[in-house]
Structure formats: structure tokens, C-alpha cells
Motif scaffolding. Structure first.
Motif, PDB file in Angstrom:
ATOM      1  N   LEU A 133      29.345  -2.200 -18.196  1.00 50.63           N
ATOM      2  CA  LEU A 133      29.484  -3.589 -18.641  1.00 50.63           C
ATOM      3  C   LEU A 133      28.905  -3.781 -20.040  1.00 50.63           C
ATOM      4  N   ILE A 134      27.788  -3.119 -20.305  1.00 48.07           N
ATOM      5  CA  ILE A 134      27.154  -3.248 -21.616  1.00 48.07           C
ATOM      6  C   ILE A 134      28.043  -2.648 -22.699  1.00 48.07           C
ATOM      7  N   VAL A 135      28.587  -1.456 -22.437  1.00 44.67           N
ATOM      8  CA  VAL A 135      29.484  -0.817 -23.410  1.00 44.67           C
ATOM      9  C   VAL A 135      30.718  -1.684 -23.631  1.00 44.67           C
ATOM     10  N   LYS A 136      31.232  -2.278 -22.563  1.00 48.97           N
ATOM     11  CA  LYS A 136      32.401  -3.155 -22.667  1.00 48.97           C
ATOM     12  C   LYS A 136      32.091  -4.355 -23.554  1.00 48.97           C
ATOM     13  N   THR A 137      30.914  -4.954 -23.342  1.00 51.60           N
ATOM     14  CA  THR A 137      30.504  -6.095 -24.162  1.00 51.60           C
ATOM     15  C   THR A 137      30.285  -5.673 -25.609  1.00 51.60           C
ATOM     16  N   ALA A 138      29.682  -4.499 -25.811  1.00 50.42           N
ATOM     17  CA  ALA A 138      29.413  -4.024 -27.170  1.00 50.42           C
ATOM     18  C   ALA A 138      30.715  -3.759 -27.920  1.00 50.42           C
ATOM     19  N   CYS A 139      31.693  -3.151 -27.244  1.00 48.32           N
ATOM     20  CA  CYS A 139      32.981  -2.891 -27.894  1.00 48.32           C
ATOM     21  C   CYS A 139      33.671  -4.196 -28.274  1.00 48.32           C
ATOM     22  N   ARG A 140      33.590  -5.180 -27.401  1.00 45.65           N
ATOM     23  CA  ARG A 140      34.189  -6.476 -27.701  1.00 45.65           C
ATOM     24  C   ARG A 140      33.454  -7.142 -28.853  1.00 45.65           C
ATOM     25  N   ALA A 141      32.128  -6.957 -28.907  1.00 43.38           N
ATOM     26  CA  ALA A 141      31.349  -7.544 -29.990  1.00 43.38           C
ATOM     27  C   ALA A 141      31.721  -6.929 -31.328  1.00 43.38           C
ATOM     28  N   ILE A 142      31.926  -5.589 -31.343  1.00 39.50           N
ATOM     29  CA  ILE A 142      32.285  -4.920 -32.589  1.00 39.50           C
ATOM     30  C   ILE A 142      33.646  -5.403 -33.083  1.00 39.50           C
ATOM     31  N   SER A 143      34.576  -5.583 -32.135  1.00 37.53           N
ATOM     32  CA  SER A 143      35.921  -6.007 -32.525  1.00 37.53           C
ATOM     33  C   SER A 143      35.951  -7.454 -33.017  1.00 37.53           C
ATOM     34  N   GLY A 171      33.062  -9.084 -34.152  1.00 37.79           N
ATOM     35  CA  GLY A 171      32.024  -9.316 -35.147  1.00 37.79           C
ATOM     36  C   GLY A 171      30.788  -9.990 -34.608  1.00 37.79           C
ATOM     37  N   LYS A 172      30.744 -10.253 -33.281  1.00 34.87           N
ATOM     38  CA  LYS A 172      29.555 -10.849 -32.683  1.00 34.87           C
ATOM     39  C   LYS A 172      29.605 -10.627 -31.186  1.00 34.87           C
ATOM     40  N   VAL A 173      28.444 -10.773 -30.543  1.00 32.34           N
ATOM     41  CA  VAL A 173      28.390 -10.656 -29.096  1.00 32.34           C
ATOM     42  C   VAL A 173      29.080 -11.874 -28.515  1.00 32.34           C
ATOM     43  N   SER A 174      30.171 -11.663 -27.808  1.00 33.68           N
ATOM     44  CA  SER A 174      30.990 -12.793 -27.397  1.00 33.68           C
ATOM     45  C   SER A 174      30.683 -13.293 -26.001  1.00 33.68           C
ATOM     46  N   LYS A 175      30.606 -12.405 -25.038  1.00 33.08           N
ATOM     47  CA  LYS A 175      30.404 -12.864 -23.671  1.00 33.08           C
ATOM     48  C   LYS A 175      29.628 -11.817 -22.906  1.00 33.08           C
ATOM     49  N   ASP A 176      29.012 -12.276 -21.817  1.00 23.80           N
ATOM     50  CA  ASP A 176      28.278 -11.400 -20.922  1.00 23.80           C
ATOM     51  C   ASP A 176      29.065 -11.289 -19.640  1.00 23.80           C
ATOM     52  N   ASP A 177      29.417 -10.065 -19.235  1.00 28.07           N
ATOM     53  CA  ASP A 177      30.250  -9.883 -18.055  1.00 28.07           C
ATOM     54  C   ASP A 177      29.529 -10.208 -16.762  1.00 28.07           C
ATOM     55  N   ARG A 178      28.285 -10.681 -16.835  1.00 27.63           N
ATOM     56  CA  ARG A 178      27.586 -11.067 -15.628  1.00 27.63           C
ATOM     57  C   ARG A 178      27.582 -12.570 -15.443  1.00 27.63           C
ATOM     58  N   SER A 179      28.139 -13.326 -16.353  1.00 25.37           N
ATOM     59  CA  SER A 179      27.961 -14.764 -16.311  1.00 25.37           C
ATOM     60  C   SER A 179      28.931 -15.454 -15.381  1.00 25.37           C
ATOM     61  N   ASP A 180      28.800 -16.769 -15.292  1.00 25.22           N
ATOM     62  CA  ASP A 180      29.483 -17.501 -14.264  1.00 25.22           C
ATOM     63  C   ASP A 180      30.396 -18.596 -14.783  1.00 25.22           C
ATOM     64  N   ILE A 181      30.204 -19.056 -16.005  1.00 19.17           N
ATOM     65  CA  ILE A 181      30.987 -20.173 -16.513  1.00 19.17           C
ATOM     66  C   ILE A 181      32.361 -19.689 -16.934  1.00 19.17           C
ATOM     67  N   GLU A 182      33.383 -20.369 -16.480  1.00 19.00           N
ATOM     68  CA  GLU A 182      34.732 -20.029 -16.898  1.00 19.00           C
ATOM     69  C   GLU A 182      35.037 -20.713 -18.220  1.00 19.00           C
ATOM     70  N   SER A 183      35.839 -20.099 -19.019  1.00 17.06           N
ATOM     71  CA  SER A 183      36.245 -20.707 -20.273  1.00 17.06           C
ATOM     72  C   SER A 183      37.739 -20.569 -20.439  1.00 17.06           C
ATOM     73  N   SER A 184      38.285 -21.369 -21.293  1.00 20.68           N
ATOM     74  CA  SER A 184      39.718 -21.327 -21.530  1.00 20.68           C
ATOM     75  C   SER A 184      40.044 -20.222 -22.514  1.00 20.68           C
ATOM     76  N   SER A 185      41.183 -19.631 -22.327  1.00 19.87           N
ATOM     77  CA  SER A 185      41.676 -18.688 -23.320  1.00 19.87           C
ATOM     78  C   SER A 185      42.257 -19.477 -24.476  1.00 19.87           C
ATOM     79  N   ASP A 186      42.483 -18.786 -25.572  1.00 19.25           N
ATOM     80  CA  ASP A 186      43.070 -19.462 -26.713  1.00 19.25           C
ATOM     81  C   ASP A 186      44.433 -20.039 -26.354  1.00 19.25           C
ATOM     82  N   GLU A 187      45.126 -19.345 -25.471  1.00 13.80           N
ATOM     83  CA  GLU A 187      46.437 -19.835 -25.095  1.00 13.80           C
ATOM     84  C   GLU A 187      46.333 -21.144 -24.340  1.00 13.80           C
TER      85      GLU A 187
END
Length: 412
Positions: free
Chosen positions: A347-357, A359-375
Motif C-alpha cells: 500500500l505504501i509503494v502504491k501511494t508513493a508511486c501515485r504521489a510521484i506521478s 507530484g504530491k501525496v494524494s491519498k492513503d489507501d487505509r482511509s475511509d472517506i469517499e471522494s468523487s472522481s474527476d469524471e
């Protein structure tokens, strides 16, 4: 004769356990089976050998009863800490107390949400769309907001993280200061020399009881804290940790137990600090702390832990002491912990790869709040237009403003 000796030994063991008494032969038999010396202790070692004397003190299972009331005290201290220390700090950092945006009141959708399903399928969504004359996207957004609105605010999350950060920092500092004076930190074979006749020191006793009490408080407060996707994994983690602490204390594997506890507390300090920085919208600091956490977590849990801890519990102990039943159970629990390390490292590597792509730490795969996609946030070309007083939505509602500036801990 051996059977009778075992029964008498178990009876003696009972006398040292508060709240227990030999009320009948069946109870004595059950306790004799549970405290079977050939399960808990190496060959030719008995409970009588580990009784406290004027010359030496050894771990006693009844010592762990102290952790139960202390866990309650820790939970109460946490409530006071969050209310009078963490909350003022959060307010000073201008962290808002408001939670996720609430869904527009609607009797029909509320009835479906509470009585039928919180995640309607496509067929039900189409039926509700016709009944309310709303487009499907708007109904999906309503259910998402309704699921989120009962979640804690950023302020509550900050207070929870600050409490955990404070405890982990204290207990890790204590562990380092204590262990640097011990010989088994520098030579892990010292964990097994003269085992199990290793006296219990005040420092080890305090370290163990405090750690056990904290994880007991986490085990029960998990049902009231922010509920995350890995609720069951964390529950399993807490149970495994409590079992390891209890096992290692009862059969006096306390020396290696202190190494395990200190190693795990190191990375926990950084992850809670990263969360606090994120809630305070200090994105650069959050990214830096998360990078430090990722490096420390993966190197310690996938590198140091198997090479240093599992090596001594599996191989050095086999060579010096030899295996026995509880030794197998203890090592199976340690291996289970290693599997959890691997899962979280993924999960950490997944989050880190997403952050690199991004440019910032975007989300934590352990969290609970749902968010809308851009679509979801962009209305489709054929979307129906209704007055906001009718459907209670506009193009901004799907973004869930609570997530803005809190990218790290919140996820789909």
C-alpha cells in the motif's frame, strides 16, 4: 505420578492469579491443560523454577492483569489530551471543525439509504431517477455524500493522529534509551543465553505493561475511531500484537520482545506526523515526512525485521535453546506480523508511486472517506438541468469540499 505433579503445579499456578480459585476438579483440570509446562516452557523447566524469590524476579502471567485497568486509564487520558491539548493546537493551525458536506434532505433517498442499501445498484439508481426526475449521476452523488456525512471532521482526525504521535514518540524514546544500555541490542544471542532464567527488570516490566495497555486501548477504541478500509486487517494486527506481547512475557521471551516493540514504534511516529502535516495543509512537510516514513517502514519491516528479529527467534534460539510448542506459536505470530508488513508495504509503494506521478501525496489507501472522481465532478453532456432547490445539488457538490487540501488521508 507425573500427571498428579502437573495437576498440583497448575493448582499452585492458580494461587498466584487474582480472581481465580480452585472451585472444582474440572476447573483445575482445564487450568492444568492450559498451563501445561511442556507447552509453555523448554524441556526440564517448570513453573516452580520461575517463581519469584528474594534473589530474582521473573515474569508472572498475573502481572498482565494490570494492563486492563491501565488500558482504560490510557483511553481516558487520550480523551483529555484530545480535548485540551490536541484540539487547541488544531485550532491554532486553523484546522476547521466542520466535516464532510451533508447531503440534501430527501425522504425517499433517505428511506432507501437506511432501510435497503447504502450502495444502490444500477437498476435501483435508474428506478430512483425516474421516481425523482433526477439524473443518475446526481443520485450517485447524493448517496456518496450521505455515506460521508457521518464521518469525523479533519479536526477529529488531527486530534487522533496527534495522540498517537505523542504516545509513539514517548514509548519509542523510552525504548531506545532503555535498550542502548542492554547487551541484547548489540548481540541478539544474549536474548537466549541462560533462557528462561533471565530476571525481569523494572524497565522491562514497565515497557511491556505500557505497550500492552496501549494496544488494548487501540483494540477497543478501533470501534469508535475513524473507520478505515483495513478495519479487519488492523483488528488482526492488534490481536496479533497483544498475543505476541502476552506470549513473550509469559514464557519470558521479554528480551527479544523489547526489540520487536521498539522496531515497530519507529515508523509509527513518522506516519502520524505526516498525517498531522497533511491535515494542517503543510503539503511539502507532509510529502517529506511520508517519504521518510516509507523508507523507514520498508527498510525496517522488510529488511531489519526478518534479518534481525526473525533470524534470532527462528535460528539463534533453535541453536541455543531448541524448539518447544510455545516457541512454534510465538514464531508463527511473528511470521503473521511479517505478512502484514508485506501487505502494508504494498500500500505504501502504491501511494508513493501515485504521489510521484501527481507530484504530491494524494491519498492513503487505509482511509475511509469517499471522494468523487474527476469524471463525477463534471456533468455529462446530456445531464438534465434542475433548479437547485429541487434536487439540492450543483456542479460543486460532487467534489466534497472536505477533501480539498486533505489529499493524503482520504481516498475512494
Amino acid at each position: 505420578i507425573a500427571s498428579e505433579t502437573l495437576r498440583q503445579t497448575a493448582g499452585q499456578r492458580l494461587l498466584f492469579r487474582p480472581g481465580h480459585s480452585v472451585c472444582c476438579g474440572d476447573m483445575a483440570g482445564i487450568l492444568a491443560w492450559f498451563w501445561n509446562e511442556r507447552f509453555w516452557l523448554p524441556h526440564n523447566v517448570t513453573w516452580a523454577d520461575l517463581k519469584n524469590t528474594d534473589e530474582a524476579t521473573f515474569p508472572q502471567a498475573e502481572d498482565l492483569y494490570l494492563a486492563c485497568p491501565l488500558a482504560f486509564c490510557i483511553f481516558m487520558i487520550r480523551l483529555v489530551f484530545e480535548r485540551f491539548i490536541a484540539r487547541p493546537c488544531a485550532m491554532g493551525l486553523k484546522i476547521q471543525a466542520n466535516g464532510p458536506q451533508k447531503a440534501q434532505p430527501n425522504a425517499i433517498l433517505e428511506k432507501v439509504f437506511t432501510a435497503i442499501t447504502k450502495h444502490p445498484d444500477e437498476k435501483r439508481l435508474e428506478g430512483l431517477s425516474k421516481q425523482l426526475d433526477w439524473d443518475v449521476r446526481t443520485i450517485q452523488r447524493w448517496f456518496r455524500q450521505r455515506r460521508n456525512q457521518e464521518k469525523p471532521s479533519t479536526l477529529a482526525r488531527f486530534c487522533e493522529s496527534m495522540w498517537r504521535f505523542t504516545f509513539y514518540l514517548y514509548i519509542f524514546t523510552y525504548g531506545v534509551r532503555f535498550l542502548k544500555k542492554t547487551p541484547w541490542l548489540w548481540n541478539t544471542k544474549e536474548c537466549w543465553y541462560n533462557y528462561p532464567y533471565q530476571p525481569l527488570t523494572v524497565d522491562i516490566h514497565y515497557y511491556y505493561i505500557l505497550e500492552l495497555s496501549f494496544y488494548l486501548s487501540l483494540l477497543f477504541s478501533q470501534f469508535t475511531d475513524i473507520r478505515r478500509k483495513d478495519f479487519l486487517i488492523m483488528f488482526l494486527h492488534h490481536v496479533a500484537t497483544i498475543s505476541l506481547i502476552t506470549f513473550s512475557y509469559v514464557n519470558n521471551m521479554a528480551r527479544v520482545g523489547t526489540l520487536v516493540m521498539c522496531l515497530h514504534d519507529a515508523a509509527d511516529v513518522l506516519i502520524e506526523a505526516a498525517k498531522m502535516a497533511n491535515y494542517a495543509k503543510c503539503q511539502i512537510l507532509c510529502n517529506l515526512l511520508f517519504a521518510m516514513f516509507a523508507i523507514l517502514f520498508i527498510s525496517s519491516r522488510l529488511g531489519v525485521y526478518p534479518v534481525w528479529i526473525l533470524n534470532t527467534t527462528l535460528f539463534e534460539s533453535w541453536e541455543i535453546v531448541g524448539p518447544y510448542p510455545s516457541w512454534w506459536v510465538f514464531n508463527l505470530l511473528l511470521i503473521l506480523l511479517q505478512l502484514l508488513h508485506s501487505f502494508w508495504s504494498y500500500l505504501i509503494v502504491k501511494t508513493a508511486c501515485r504521489a510521484i506521478s501527481k507530484g504530491k501525496v494524494s491519498k492513503d489507501d487505509r482511509s475511509d472517506i469517499e471522494s468523487s472522481s474527476d469524471e463525477d465532478d463534471s456533468p455529462p453532456p446530456n445531464q438534465k438541468h434542475h433548479n437547485s432547490a429541487t434536487n439540492g445539488t450543483n456542479k460543486n457538490h460532487g467534489t466534497n469540499g472536505y477533501l480539498t487540501g486533505a489529499q493524503y488521508p482520504d481516498e475512494h
